[in-house]
Scaffold this active site. Structure first.
Site, PDB file in Angstrom:
ATOM      1  N   ASN A 143     -13.087 -40.579   3.760  1.00 10.66           N
ATOM      2  CA  ASN A 143     -12.673 -39.406   3.000  1.00 10.66           C
ATOM      3  C   ASN A 143     -12.198 -39.865   1.621  1.00 10.66           C
ATOM      4  OD1 ASN A 143     -11.318 -37.220   1.901  1.00 10.66           O
ATOM      5  ND2 ASN A 143     -10.227 -36.696   3.790  1.00 10.66           N
ATOM      6  N   ASN A 177     -15.405 -28.627  -0.012  1.00 11.56           N
ATOM      7  CA  ASN A 177     -14.019 -28.164  -0.121  1.00 11.56           C
ATOM      8  C   ASN A 177     -13.444 -28.476  -1.502  1.00 11.56           C
ATOM      9  OD1 ASN A 177     -12.178 -30.785   0.127  1.00 11.56           O
ATOM     10  ND2 ASN A 177     -13.923 -31.013   1.510  1.00 11.56           N
ATOM     11  N   CYS A 243     -15.575 -19.771  11.016  1.00  9.23           N
ATOM     12  CA  CYS A 243     -16.695 -20.637  10.679  1.00  9.23           C
ATOM     13  C   CYS A 243     -17.518 -19.988   9.592  1.00  9.23           C
ATOM     14  CB  CYS A 243     -17.490 -20.861  11.961  1.00  9.23           C
ATOM     15  SG  CYS A 243     -19.237 -21.113  11.790  1.00  9.23           S
ATOM     16  N   CYS A 296      -6.326 -27.895 -20.612  1.00  6.33           N
ATOM     17  CA  CYS A 296      -6.624 -28.354 -19.250  1.00  6.33           C
ATOM     18  C   CYS A 296      -5.506 -29.262 -18.744  1.00  6.33           C
ATOM     19  CB  CYS A 296      -7.953 -29.108 -19.222  1.00  6.33           C
ATOM     20  SG  CYS A 296      -8.397 -29.698 -17.573  1.00  6.33           S
TER      21      CYS A 296
END
Lengths: 398, 398
Positions: A143, A177, A243, A296
């Site tokens: 990850n 994600n 889901c 930003c």
């Protein structure tokens, strides 16, 4: 003696059987090819690609072997992306993912039922090497958002290229994600690495790609329309019973757009599109260009913006007004947003959760995760949720 | 004795090795699933598709099991089309192709090097059955344009459906030549069978899909812009040394559009697009609608037009002006053509052969084969080249 003869007979039989089984497994993999050839014979896997030169589309197709592309996420979009690049004969692919193949993935292209339980990067590498042994692979089953992995991820982007530790040529984001997108964004802003973001909506019928040149175009943290939303915790995607839908069609179209623009960028033909949306219900394809946000929250984005301005000032371009920039339609529009309508009105109304107020013509494309638990915060990259709220407020104030 | 012990030891070792190899080969194929379930578990291959119901996109996703689709041509577009439909859980697929898998096909998705030499339909069926054993398959390894095969092809379209010899629900044309397109067109006009045509340009950077409802929308023989061209013999595609370019990206995008519109048509959601083009160099997506040509050379097209008019007269629709028809821009425009610009100006100039004069805004999308040899004519469907010239002249006269 009879015993020995009997045993030897069985041995011979077994040896033959083993040889046959091994042959079955040994999928006569094609041998490596030293140089790409244009020769038109059935045995040349590159003939139809090298024909792009004869057709006047690409000047030097064989240069594709010099390039390295990192694909982050090898799920529905990323696996097809990696397969396309492999079949196109890319020099090197670096794949990142921490997921396992499941039967629940079989509604999208690439993985097969017999790979269930394997890590996605391992399953992908095996299949892709069989398809094209000329491509070099580096895979990481982790990850990217945890602290240690993020450092290693940054290092591979910076030094994973084909020649002696040069950077990769392009990063493709195919993650599902918000957190992972923000991690890729942070890494690429810090390194000044060009990348293309991609995404597919939870209802499976829209998607997009967005080309990010740090300092020159809006980054993922710059632009509210691409990141804000309904305050639904997008990690619900992974929860039992909640889901998201997905379709092989939408994902292959998005992968096709992603790799097509990758080829145009690397091999210098056609126009690389900054933002391309796909609305499957109406077959509608919004495009836009976005300048970076001067406020930003990502300090590396701000630094890249300053450096870009310096470079521009030092090398003033001949006055060629870019077509894209002419198309801006709002007078008071600091982000230079032209159009965002990846999701249709009916899709929106079907979405759950409160809808933020947006300037006319803007639609939400992503959900924002709820604030993280303190315990999670230690081993994950900062996702800067607060900055999004700030940007939202700025947007509202326009 | 030592000999026997030694032999037994080797035997045991070989047996274990054999068991391992057999396991490797035994691709734990998933078992059939009696009913599509929405249950969100990793082992359910349909969970992400059934989620389309919960997301409010499709009312009855499970109805996909009632439908039969014929895919004609399982090359670069057709194989991916068949894979998408298989993964979506279509009831039945009927595949037609007469080609063999070659290494030269490896620059497109789906086929793998170890399948070289196998017939495309056999290789496709094997892979697809492993991906989804719930789908029923019927495959034909023949050229649909020869007389006998054409009759059989017509019969399968008319009686190949899932229930007791009903027609298939949709025909998808994924062929790479003019002759085969005209054969599919002739069959579907005669049978009143809806179909979707697809195509990718020889330079690999544009493509399209076109939905044909016999009698209601233009057929493949109706509309010059989709069939006319440079008089180059398109059978050159197959000749040694003259090889069209192709890209996995363009083909996957076209297959994605094709299957997405197939799903919208079968499952009744969104809008089915009549014509959708893809220009990869500029990421431009032309759409249009075309009414049939009253002088179409295909008599079955004329018959279908007359029957459609009769049906329309008998059942006048409430006055709802269709959006698509509102967009017609030419005043004097019997074909109701809105826009055809699948190929860009630069692509056209790169094309060989003389260019026909076309109405402003129209571009050629196909090459027309040279007149056939007398010897070929016996066993092939008539390609009606002359009618195209007539139509061209009509176009010029507008």
């Amino acid at each position: 003696m009879a015993d020995v003869a009997e045993l030897q007979k069985r041995l011979k039989h077994l040896e033959e059987e083993l040889k046959a089984e091994k042959q079955k497994n040994q999928h006569t993999v094609r041998t490596k090819i030293a140089e790409m050839s244009s020769e038109v014979v059935d045995s040349n896997p590159y003939s139809r690609l090298m024909a792009l030169k004869r057709m006047g589309i690409v000047d030097n197709y064989e240069r594709i072997r010099d390039y390295t592309v990192a694909v982050v996420g090898v799920g529905g979009v990323g696996s097809v992306t990696a397969e396309m690049l492999t079949r196109c004969g890319i020099g090197k692919l670096i794949l990142f993912d921490y997921d396992k193949v499941e039967l629940a993935n079989m509604n999208r292209l690439f993985y097969q039922p017999h790979q269930s339980g394997m890590s996605k990067v391992e399953a992908a590498e095996r299949t892709l090497k069989e398809i094209n042994p000329d491509v070099e692979f580096e895979t990481y089953n982790y990850n990217i958002t945890t602290m240690d992995n993020f450092s290693h991820f940054m290092d591979r982007i910076q030094h994973g290229g084909l020649k002696d530790g040069v950077p990769v040529d392009l990063v493709l984001s195919c993650v599902d994600n918000f957190e992972a997108r923000m991690a890729i964004n942070a890494a690429c802003n810090e390194l000044g690495q060009n990348w293309i973001e991609s995404g597919v909506s939870e209802n499976a019928v829209s998607g997009h790609i967005q080309f990010v040149i740090p300092g020159e175009t809006a980054c993922f943290a710059c632009a509210p329309p691409l990141v804000v939303a309904t305050k639904t915790d997008e990690r619900t995607l992974k929860r039992e019973g909640v889901c998201a839908a997905s379709l092989p069609t939408t994902m292959a179209v998005v992968a096709g757009f992603l790799v097509q623009n990758t080829l145009k960028y690397l091999l210098k033909f056609g126009d690389v599109t900054h933002y391309l949306g796909y609305n499957a219900l109406q077959d509608f394809f919004p495009t836009m260009s976005m300048k970076p946000n001067e406020q930003c929250d990502d300090r590396h984005c701000q630094r890249q913006q300053a450096e870009y301005k310096k470079r521009e000032a030092a090398n003033p371009k001949p006055v060629v007004v870019e077509k894209k920039e002419e198309e801006v339609i709002h007078e008071d529009n600091p982000f230079e947003i032209e159009l965002v309508s990846e999701t249709s009105a009916e899709e929106l109304s079907a979405a759950e959760g409160p809808r933020p107020k947006l300037t006319e013509g803007l639609r939400v494309a992503y959900t924002v995760p709820a604030p993280q638990n303190e315990s999670d915060a230690d081993n994950t990259v900062e996702t800067e949720e607060t900055s999004l709220d700030d940007l939202m407020n700025q947007m509202k104030a326009l």
